[in-house]
Structure formats: C-alpha cells, structure tokens
Design an enzyme around this catalytic site. Structure first.
Site, short mmCIF file in Angstrom:
data_model
loop_
_atom_site.label_atom_id
_atom_site.label_comp_id
_atom_site.label_asym_id
_atom_site.label_seq_id
_atom_site.Cartn_x
_atom_site.Cartn_y
_atom_site.Cartn_z
N HIS A 1 -2.39 -1.77 6.55
CA HIS A 1 -0.98 -1.60 6.13
C HIS A 1 -0.20 -2.90 6.32
CE1 HIS A 1 2.42 1.55 5.54
NE2 HIS A 1 2.74 0.39 5.00
N GLU B 1 -2.59 6.85 9.59
CA GLU B 1 -2.71 5.49 10.15
C GLU B 1 -2.45 5.51 11.66
OE1 GLU B 1 0.00 3.10 7.88
OE2 GLU B 1 -0.98 3.62 6.00
N ARG C 1 1.62 4.46 -0.21
CA ARG C 1 1.54 5.26 1.01
C ARG C 1 0.23 6.06 0.99
NH1 ARG C 1 4.76 2.35 2.65
NH2 ARG C 1 6.92 2.73 3.32
#
Lengths: 327, 327
Positions: free
Chosen positions: B291, B273, B244
């Site tokens: 991601h 993000e 993360r």
C-alpha cells in the site's frame, strides 16, 4: 534451447522437383521453440555441427549468444548473408563482413517497443521500490515492521536519454506522458524533435536526475558511462541500462553504488553476462534483470517473419529487407 | 511513527499576546517525520492521548490507519473539522460527519500522479516479470539455469480502466503512450474523452486484456471485481489494483490465480492489510506491494501544505480548500 533435426546431404538436395527445394540456412540459435517449424517450412535448417554447415550461404545468429567475428567467418567461409535476430550490432564485425561480401540484416525496429516499455518499467521499479517492497511483503515484514521506506516521484524528473534512436525515442515518448523533462545526447541534433539536445555526456549527466542508456555499442560508446559521468549524475541520480553492459564501466558503477555516490540503478545488461558483480546482489537500491528487455512472445512471431523475409530476399538475389546500416 | 511533544493546557493557552496563539489540532498520525515541525509552526499539535484531545475542534487523520466512524466521533465530540492526508474516503463515515456538522477535507488530487505512475509500474512489472526475474538473477539462477521465461508485450493491449477520475485519467494518459487501447467504466460517459466508454464491468472485463482498478470504494464498488468479472477477464487477463483491497473479492481472486483462470495480478492493496493471503506469497505471476502507491517524499511536502491550508481556512471560518465532495 531446441533440438536440431538430423540432416544429411540427401535431405537437402533430394525431393525431386525444383519446386520442393528448400534453400539451406545455417541456424546457430533459435530464440523460440516455434521457430524451427516456421523456418523448416521455407528452408532446410542446418545446425553448426552438421557437415553441410561449411557450405551454407546464409545464417541466422542471435545477438546475445553468437559473435560474428573473423573466427566464425573463417569457419563458415561460404556465408554471404547473416541475419541477426537481435537489436544491436556490436556482436558483429561489420567491417570484416563487408570486406568479405557478407550481407548483414538485423531486426532492430521490431524490438524498440519492447525495450522502451521495459526501460520505463525498470525506472518505475527502481524509483518506486516495487521489487524490493514485494520481497518485503513476501518475507512477512509488512506485518512485523510496518511501512516500507518510500520511493521517489517520477513526474517532473529530468531524464537524460543517451542515444535517441528508435528505442530512445520510444522511451522519451513514454516518459513525456509521465511529465518528465527530456534531454538527449546524440552525435547531432535530431530533426523534428522537441527534446533538449545536449552534445556532451557530462553535461547531460549534470543536468539529469535520471540517465537512460539506449544507444548502440560502438568504440565511441564503450564505457560512455564512466566514473566522471557517474559523479556528474550525483547522489540523487539513477541510471537505467537496457542497451549493452559495456556501455557502463561496471566496476565504477558498483563503486559509486557502494559509496552512495549515486542513488540507484536498473540494469538489464552487464559486462560479463550472465555473471553479475556480487556487490550488486545484496543492494536494495538496484533492480537486476537477465537481459530480457528485448523479447516478448508477441514480438517473437514478428522477429522470425522479418528474418525469413531477409533470407527470401537474399536467395532471390534482392536487397535485404532490414539491412544493418552503419551509423 | 513520530514522537509527540508533551502538551499541557498551559502550553496551548499561554504565550501572552493573541498573535502567538496557535490553534490546537488533534493529530492521529503523521506520515512524515518532517510534518511535526511544519505543523507546530502554525498549530499546537495534540496527541489522541492528551487530556486536551477531547476539546479539539480540528483533527488530522490518515486514510490508511484511522477510521473516522461513530466511535471516534463520540470519543472526540468537539471535532468540527477533519482533514485526511489520504486519497480515498472509505475510511470516513461521511453521513455521520455531515449529521454532526463535521466538515471533511482530503488531498485527493495531490496523490493522483503518484498512484498513476505506480499503477503503470506494477503493470509493467507483472507483464515483463521484472520483480521475479530480479529474484532469479539474485538467486544465481541465470548462471545455472539460463534465460528466465519471457513476459508479455504491453503495446497494443486492451486496457479497461475501472473508474476514470483523476487517477484513472492519469493512468489512461500514460498507457496511451505505450500504444494501449483504452476503455473505461464509470457511472456515465466522461465529456472530452476519446477512450471507449463501457457502462458494464462484465463487458469491460470481456473486452480487456488488463483491468486496472482506480475508482473510489463505495457500497456500489465494493467487490466490483467478483468471480464473474474474473471469469470474463479470462485466462490471459491481468488485474492491477492500486485503489482499495475491498474493490476485489480477494478470496475469489486467489482462487482464480490458483486455478490459472487469470494470468496474473499486481496488487498494492488488500482486504485485510497488512495481512496477505498466504497463497499469493509463493506465486510468481503476482507482484505484491505494501500500500505505497500514493506516497513519495516529493508529494509529502505538498500534502502537508494542503492539510495546513484546510485547517487555516477552518479556523478562519472560511470554506475548506479541498472539501470531500460526495460523488
């Protein structure tokens, strides 16, 4: 790539006592700037343009840049030992060297780890779309257009290794850890190997999701990946080449990619380096790198030491340390 | 990402016999277009904007897009089961779910292989400069400027794995096959593991050439990679993050990269993000992906089946199949 020092006959032969004599070696290309000082500590380094070059008995060549052919052997007729800093042998006319009594060494094993690592990197990159999604992110498209299309899972895929030498074996070992099913093609089954032996390239392609080319380039393996092999690999197939460009019929590969007859490719080598077919440049399903699988700074130090050991053996009248063995 | 069908109360409850009754589930986001038809065969799919949504007892959320917080739980007060199609749990307020009697499941193990593969791909890409040299080739620079600067050898490098759960273990297994020396950080030493246990992130960074972040995001691991850790990793250090964004103090990471205090980074996750610090965009020593480590089409089928199994267990009054266990 590096500046040759200026040599005269005097600099080679002068120096007084025999203990300070440094045997001359003809150096065509140094792959690292450090190499000149390392070599110069043990040898008198001669450039191809030096008047002394035609009398040199030993030479260092680079697989990517020098062809050891009749022309070169005629131009430097005194050569009796050629050491190549590369992995392959297809740049050398080994029969002609043998006929003339020229001993040949290369440093193949040193490179296997780097090439195998790189092959897996290229494969992961093509499958998981790393390079293309990096560009997507850098171009700001993640913000404006959302997720990038997904790649494919590597685990469980059937991988066909074309040539299970030191490079192919290292690739197989790595991909085994990813849960891939490994098959391989070679002239005959390898002893002490658990991977599935498939004696025919068409059968290997048919049974594989992924082909990795890692054999030597010889007359038999020139264009071993041809139109029929690509068709056998099929629409979901991926091909990785870290060996030599001429293993693949590049024109047919490009056609297959354009038509969507195979899924993607990771290429570090090409038929006409550094020129790359223009159709590939715009494709998102290929990764294209500049013949760099073999070298890392870490391996450079090892390579030059092996080259030196071969030259020392030659000048001492001993067998070369890593002679090229025709297989 | 997909079009919800229009539901009315009638479509949920009509249909006559009890055998045709499909229990309703509230679906916030489908990660694959196929999922709607797969889910619709077993459940009545309700969108968050439907008037029926506030009476739904079960919901499917996506880790990357939905925060399961007090606001959401207040908005949909009937929820008693939430299934997340992702790997992490940091998007869910587990304490609040527990307090309200909401059961929670995710599909963590399914993703481990994909994420581990991707971590190794990112690492190889950063070390061997695959993405950057692909751009070099595509921009025609191989022809005009010659070789691209070499990357680094992976074999023999010391790799510190931050968190040896299912993802970290799969990464370690893969990197072992590349000849890397593996150490790891976790709360306590793992049984039946031969890798070196290092209980302190600073010591792990000091002893490693490469750090790979693969732990859960919790209060304790938020910004576990801070300025001091980056300094301990040092000038030749490389950091990979597939966990993360908030595991890394991104501002400090950018500063370290700008100043050359670490060598490079491979990042699939970010603190904000899809926004990425603009300094990273121009850097050649980083690989930046959107991601995507967790998903492949191959895993999508597995994921939705596990989600369905959890919903079926919930509606049958049985324990969830893959409940989130606080660790």
């Amino acid at each position: 790539m590096y500046a040759f020092p200026t040599h005269t006959a005097a600099s080679v032969t002068s120096g007084g006592s025999p203990s300070s004599y440094l045997p001359p070696i003809l150096v065509f290309r140094l792959l690292s700037d450090d190499w000149l000082s390392v070599l110069s500590a043990k040898f008198t380094v001669i450039s191809p343009s030096s008047p002394l070059s035609t009398s040199a008995r030993a030479a260092l060549v680079s697989a990517a840049y020098n062809r050891v052919d009749t022309d070169l052997l005629n131009q430097y007729p005194s050569l009796r030992c050629i050491v190549s800093s590369g992995a392959g042998v297809n740049h050398m006319n080994l029969e002609e060297c043998q006929r003339r009594g020229v001993q040949v060494a290369n440093v193949g094993e040193t490179h296997s780890i780097n090439v195998a690592d790189y092959a897996v990197g290229l494969l992961l990159d093509v499958m998981r779309r790393i390079t293309m999604s990096d560009q997507y992110v850098r171009n700001g498209l993640w913000v404006t257009q959302g997720d990038y299309p997904l790649g494919s899972k590597l685990g469980g895929k059937r991988v066909g290794i074309v040539g299970l030498g030191s490079i192919g074996s290292a690739i197989a070992k790595r991909l085994k850890a990813f849960g891939c099913q490994i098959s391989y093609l070679s002239r005959k089954p390898k002893p002490n190997v658990n991977y599935k032996f498939i004696p025919n390239i068409y059968d290997l392609a048919t049974e594989s999701n992924i082909l990795v080319v890692s054999c030597s380039l010889t007359k038999e393996t020139h264009h071993i990946i041809n139109e029929q092999v690509l068709q056998a690999l099929g629409k979901e197939g991926i091909i990785i080449n870290i060996a030599r460009g001429a293993h693949i019929d590049e024109t047919k590969l490009v056609q297959s990619l354009v038509k969507g007859e195979i899924r993607g490719a990771g290429l570090d080598v090409y038929e006409d380096e550094p020129n790359i077919p223009k159709e590939l440049i715009e494709m998102e399903n290929v990764v294209l790198t500049p013949h760099q699988a073999v070298f890392t700074p870490e391996s450079m130090g090892e390579v030059i030491q092996i080259c030196i050991a071969n030259f020392e053996a030659f000048f001492a009248g001993k067998p070369l340390v890593t002679p090229v063995v025709a297989d």
